[in-house]
Design a protein around this motif. Structure first.
Motif, PDB file in Angstrom:
ATOM      1  N   ASP A   1      40.208  34.544  45.965  1.00 29.09           N
ATOM      2  CA  ASP A   1      41.080  34.378  44.792  1.00 29.09           C
ATOM      3  C   ASP A   1      42.301  33.529  45.087  1.00 29.09           C
ATOM      4  N   VAL A   2      42.625  33.348  46.375  1.00 25.50           N
ATOM      5  CA  VAL A   2      43.814  32.565  46.731  1.00 25.50           C
ATOM      6  C   VAL A   2      43.429  31.329  47.557  1.00 25.50           C
TER       7      VAL A   2
ATOM      8  N   SER B   1      39.118  26.861  41.005  1.00 20.84           N
ATOM      9  CA  SER B   1      38.141  27.935  40.791  1.00 20.84           C
ATOM     10  C   SER B   1      38.670  29.283  41.280  1.00 20.84           C
ATOM     11  N   ALA B   2      39.834  29.291  41.940  1.00 14.86           N
ATOM     12  CA  ALA B   2      40.412  30.545  42.445  1.00 14.86           C
ATOM     13  C   ALA B   2      41.558  30.960  41.540  1.00 14.86           C
ATOM     14  N   PRO B   3      41.499  32.171  40.973  1.00 19.82           N
ATOM     15  CA  PRO B   3      42.442  32.536  39.912  1.00 19.82           C
ATOM     16  C   PRO B   3      43.916  32.552  40.325  1.00 19.82           C
ATOM     17  N   ARG B   4      44.224  32.893  41.578  1.00 19.87           N
ATOM     18  CA  ARG B   4      45.637  32.944  41.988  1.00 19.87           C
ATOM     19  C   ARG B   4      45.905  31.991  43.143  1.00 19.87           C
ATOM     20  N   SER B   5      45.297  30.814  43.073  1.00 21.96           N
ATOM     21  CA  SER B   5      45.386  29.921  44.231  1.00 21.96           C
ATOM     22  C   SER B   5      46.796  29.391  44.437  1.00 21.96           C
TER      23      SER B   5
ATOM     24  N   GLY C   1      45.653  37.783  50.006  1.00 21.81           N
ATOM     25  CA  GLY C   1      44.416  38.068  49.285  1.00 21.81           C
ATOM     26  C   GLY C   1      43.936  39.495  49.465  1.00 21.81           C
TER      27      GLY C   1
ATOM     28  N   GLY D   1      43.279  41.610  46.301  1.00 23.58           N
ATOM     29  CA  GLY D   1      42.112  41.132  45.566  1.00 23.58           C
ATOM     30  C   GLY D   1      41.085  40.684  46.577  1.00 23.58           C
ATOM     31  N   ARG D   2      40.692  39.461  46.480  1.00 24.48           N
ATOM     32  CA  ARG D   2      39.791  38.912  47.481  1.00 24.48           C
ATOM     33  C   ARG D   2      40.441  37.645  48.000  1.00 24.48           C
TER      34      ARG D   2
END
Lengths: 244, 234
Positions: free
Chosen positions: A104-105, A51-55, A97, A100-101
């Motif tokens: 996101d990671v 669910s996290a775009p740049r995990s 992070g 971004g937030r």
């Protein structure tokens, strides 16, 4: 046992992208790191949340920071060194992070330190098991959540409340750490009680003790192969190590 | 040891998929007669077919149907999508929504107990209620009303299930809003958009059955220019 093996007991690790990730074109979001400093063993395994775009960035940063920090604290008890690794990984996520937030990671993390004994710090799912004389036991189980898709993350505001530390029993001769893509293959639930599946780990530790030169490639192919992938299309990471 | 030998030697500890359960609570009262009940029946078939196209979801999604009209009926018990074959429903009778909601919650609880007993992992179940009227078996403030509202609001707050309410014109949206959990107010179906609603439902179930979340799961949008739902305020 030859003298080289005595100096460096075998270790093996691999991460493979799950079928769903390949379909969607997302990279493998698992990462692991393994070091053997001065007769000790340090392993970190992270699973970036889908669910996290740049995990995948978070997972990679977390395992690197965790192993470095745990090594810096090897003069402490192993569970304390593992916890320091986890704290450093959280700081690494905050840095990665920042633009971004941190959500996101987001990732899970297990840090295993084996020195005079085995110590573990763990947040989220995945698990660490130990072997002793050919039998296997869960040292650090997946975090408890009723629903299979809900997991505690190192990026959550209340992350520290969900950190668990564990200490291995005496006489452990090997450990394995793996992400949730392998829960179904590795863990049995008998009347609500979680056990490590001998039928999975037995052959793998035998393989590790007598590992061929291309063992890592073989492990990757096994993890991506039909028997394991049939029931999980998630990323899969498995790290196996005999203890010094 | 060769790879093939290794793959043969390992045993998989728990060779089953996690399950994702939804109860469809369908209004089959007399006012649904005609086009509406026909579209519900067609929508159920489309829902099944759509989930079956997804290799992973077809092994994970399970559905049951509770109908409320001339009586409250577990019209289809929980089954896999392959075995999901609800009969064509007919519309008649009143709207015993209160009992239907309790029956849906019971079905969810029984299913979870079965999952736990068999060691099956599962996702948070859904109750998806569709009505074009208002309950005839309970009224604000009576005993059944209080029980139903407490169960729905309490179950949602305790994360026991997710409760979705959909009103079909001329549903009493004010009453539906008081039944639905405050954190998930009901939506109103755009006229004739049953098919799009069931497509959204199957897309959501497919999404969930492949998901892993740290905080909140983002569902496909239901509202918006191409959506099937409108949010009503009142």
């Amino acid at each position: 046992m030859t003298s080289t093996e005595r100096l460096a007991p075998p270790t093996l690790g691999a991460s493979v992208a799950g079928a769903s990730h390949e379909r969607r074109g997302t990279p493998c979001q698992d990462a692991f790191a393994l070091e053997r400093p001065d007769g000790a063993l340090v392993i970190a395994v992270a699973d970036g949340l889908g669910s996290a775009p740049r995990s995948e960035l978070g997972a990679a940063a977390a395992v690197g920071a965790a192993v470095d920090a745990a090594i810096d604290h090897l003069d402490r008890e192993p569970e304390r060194a593992a916890l320091e690794g986890l704290v450093a990984a959280r700081e690494a996520l905050e840095r990665v992070g920042r633009c971004g937030r941190i959500a996101d990671v987001a990732c899970t993390l297990m840090v295993v330190v084996a020195s005079e004994r085995v110590g573990i710090a763990h947040i989220g799912d995945g698990a660490v098991i130990g072997s002793r004389d050919g039998r296997f036991a869960v040292l650090s189980p997946p975090g408890v959540s009723e629903y299979v898709n809900e997991v505690d993350s190192l990026a959550a505001d209340d992350w520290f409340d969900h950190v668990r530390c564990a200490v291995g029993l005496d006489g452990i001769d090997g450990v394995a750490a793996f992400t949730d893509g392998l829960h179904h293959a590795t863990l049995r639930k008998d009347a609500g009680h979680l056990t490590a599946h001998d039928g999975f780990f037995g052959p793998l530790f035998s393989f590790l003790c007598d590992a061929p030169d291309d063992a890592e490639e073989q492990l990757m192919r096994l993890l991506a192969g039909p028997k394991i992938s049939e029931h999980s299309d998630d990323d899969k990471t498995l790290v196996l190590a005999l203890l010094p | 040891m060769t790879l093939d030998a290794l793959e043969q030697q390992i045993e998989i500890a728990n060779p089953q998929h996690p399950h994702c359960a939804t109860v469809l609570a369908l209004d089959t009262s007399g006012s649904m007669h005609g086009d509406k009940i026909r579209q519900v029946n067609e929508g159920l078939t489309a829902f099944r077919e759509d989930v079956l196209t997804d290799e992973l979801a077809r092994k994970r999604v399970e559905a049951a149907v509770v109908t409320f009209g001339s009586h409250v009926d577990l019209a289809h018990p929980f089954s896999s999508m392959e075995a999901f074959a609800p009969p064509a429903f007919r519309a008649d009778g009143s709207t015993p929504m209160g009992d239907a909601i309790l029956k849906s919650i019971d079905a969810i609880r029984a299913r979870k107990a079965m999952y736990r007993q068999s060691g099956t992992d599962y996702y948070r179940p859904w109750i998806f209620l569709i009505t074009d009227g208002e309950p005839t078996d309970m009224h604000p403030g009576d005993k059944l009303w209080d029980q139903v509202v407490a169960e729905v609001h309490g179950g949602e707050a305790a994360r026991e299930f997710c409760f979705f309410g959909v009103g079909v014109d001329p549903a009493n949206m004010d009453i539906l809003r008081r039944i639905c959990p405050p954190e998930r107010p009901p939506v109103q179906l755009r006229p004739g958009r049953f098919r799009a609603m069931f497509e959204w439902l199957s897309r959501s179930q497919r999404h969930i059955s492949a998901s892993r979340v740290g905080e909140r799961l983002a569902l496909p949008p239901a509202t918006g220019p191409d959506g099937w739902a409108e949010i009503t305020t009142g």
